[in-house]
Enzyme design. Structure first.
Site, PDB file in Angstrom:
ATOM      1  CG  HIS A   1      -2.161  -0.858   1.003  1.00  0.00           C
ATOM      2  ND1 HIS A   1      -2.141  -2.214   1.242  1.00  0.00           N
ATOM      3  CD2 HIS A   1      -3.414  -0.565   0.581  1.00  0.00           C
ATOM      4  CE1 HIS A   1      -3.341  -2.714   0.982  1.00  0.00           C
ATOM      5  NE2 HIS A   1      -4.126  -1.743   0.574  1.00  0.00           N
ATOM      6  N   GLY A   2       2.107   1.191   0.326  1.00  0.00           N
ATOM      7  CA  GLY A   2       2.920   2.391   0.282  1.00  0.00           C
ATOM      8  C   GLY A   2       4.245   2.226   0.987  1.00  0.00           C
TER       9      GLY A   2
END
Length: 464
Positions: free
Chosen positions: A320-321
């Protein structure tokens, strides 16, 4: 260009679908590929290297698939090369800035300024390309020798930017032979409009509260406002991403494809384990099929099972990041799911009321770890959520929550209601086409008005 924009609704969609429906069947894939590439080119117009990178990725995937079959002696080499190409590109654009930035704080000669702009959709088309190569290597799908068909699979604009993650096996037949029926097209239009409404009329409005609280500063808000804000963010994230997924599914039906559903009322779950079977379903399926099962799943004893779960959830967080909060979020979810599997899961499923209360508290807490990137600020926010660990219940503006409740209560209430099944069950009972048409036109008109007035925001999952 995004789905929730005037340009897409009023220009791209009419022009594209006019050409698509008028084209003879044998040319529909050509129109779809051309339209999808135009859609992506517009999105990358300021960074043409991103468009070139996408084309290179498409060609490499196609070639690796063919070589795996035609040169079986070297199929592991081609499999490895295809996967490594994707992983290296993904690492450079998504993680290199963070990694070298952190190393630079500790090692002077590694203080390299790398801040590449993340290509839109790279996380999603990377996963689709990897799944195709792996499936061809395993022999679970036949290799696609028509590069036009493969190009359509990877580039279909309805799911290219933010999913759902579609595997080749799910659309293989439809790439060659699909039926476009008026009823399915109309169903697709309705699904698209509802998704648009969720995004523009609900998610964007809910997002205003979290933006307000972030602007104020976490240390300046009261406990009631902190809870109100993170609940609003939880609803915003859900309707933003569910809205996009519905629009993708709707456009898929209009094109003649069945795109897999991505959400199944996750906020009704009794445990976090159940929640992650219902939230971003295609991502969970991808990690299960291409990471968890190859690692051994739960077949090699408890220790390795726990190890495999840890790897999956750490990767889920990192996917997700690039940030400590995402890794922490994945680890927190791993711990929660592990406790549920071996201790509490059966209890919460046996007593649904307790399970719902447990999830009502837990869901906002986990999204807090997800959304606040600065660990120090995350601690400040938690001190507001749980004032007995921090500064107390009230802020310098004692009744700040009243002001924001008056501004946002309607959107929060509507969001909570639409997390449940019964509104949609009622909607399904409406058989009158005129009534459904009026509802859809009202949602569409209100959404277009909001977009025209500039009351729109990018989809949250474009960042991932």
């Amino acid at each position: 260009m995004v789905f929730s924009s005037i340009e897409f609704i009023c220009l791209f969609m009419p022009a594209f679908f006019l050409m698509y429906y008028l084209a003879p069947y044998k040319y529909k894939n050509i129109v779809l590929l051309f339209g999808s590439l135009c859609f992506y080119a517009v999105g990358t117009i300021n960074y043409p290297i991103h468009f070139i990178l996408f084309i290179i990725s498409l060609v490499v995937d196609y070639a690796c698939g063919v070589f795996i079959i035609d040169k079986p002696k070297y199929k592991k080499v081609f499999l490895t090369c295809g996967i490594m190409m994707h992983m290296l590109v993904l690492f450079y654009f998504k993680y290199s800035g963070f990694v070298f930035g952190e190393l630079g704080k500790r090692i002077a000669f590694l203080d390299i300024d790398i801040s590449p702009v993340l290509p839109i959709g790279i996380s999603f088309y990377t996963f689709q390309g990897v799944s195709y190569i792996v499936d061809v290597y395993r022999g679970t799908v036949e290799v696609e020798r028509n590069i036009l068909n493969y190009g359509v699979y990877i580039s279909m604009f309805e799911q290219l930017i933010a999913g759902p993650i579609v595997t080749y096996s799910q659309v293989r037949k439809e790439l060659r032979n699909r039926r476009i029926e008026f009823r399915n097209v109309m169903t697709g239009v309705a699904i698209f409009i509802f998704g648009l409404g969720f995004k523009v009329l609900l998610a964007n409005q809910l997002g205003g509260l979290w933006s307000d609280v972030t602007t104020i500063g976490y240390d300046s808000i009261s406990t009631p406002l902190a809870w109100m804000a993170i609940i609003a963010y939880s609803l915003q994230l859900y309707f933003d991403f569910w809205g996009y997924s519905l629009m993708a599914i709707g456009i898929g039906k209009m094109l003649g494809f069945n795109i897999p559903k991505n959400f199944d009322f996750p906020y009704l779950s009794l445990t976090m384990t159940e929640f992650w079977r219902r939230w971003h379903i295609t991502l969970g399926s991808w990690f299960r099929e291409y990471v968890y099962i190859p690692l051994g799943g739960n077949r090699q004893g408890k220790f390795k099972h726990i190890r495999n779960l840890f790897v999956v959830w750490l990767l889920t967080g990192v996917w997700h990041g690039a940030g400590y909060n995402f890794a922490l979020w994945g680890i927190v979810l791993f711990i929660i799911l592990l406790v549920e599997k071996y201790c509490t899961g059966k209890f919460f499923n046996k007593y649904p009321v307790v399970g719902h209360i447990y999830m009502i508290l837990l869901i906002p807490i986990t999204w807090t770890v997800f959304v606040i990137e600065n660990i120090g600020q995350m601690g400040v926010f938690f001190s507001r959520l749980f004032p007995f660990f921090g500064q107390g219940v009230w802020s310098v503006f004692r009744h700040d929550y009243i002001k924001y409740w008056n501004n946002y209560w309607m959107f929060i209430l509507i969001g909570i209601i639409l997390c449940m099944r019964w509104p949609f069950n009622l909607l399904k009972k409406i058989k009158n086409v005129v009534i459904i048409t009026v509802i859809c036109l009202a949602i569409l008109a209100a959404s277009v008005y909001c977009m025209y007035m500039g009351l729109d925001d990018p989809f949250l999952y474009f960042r991932f």
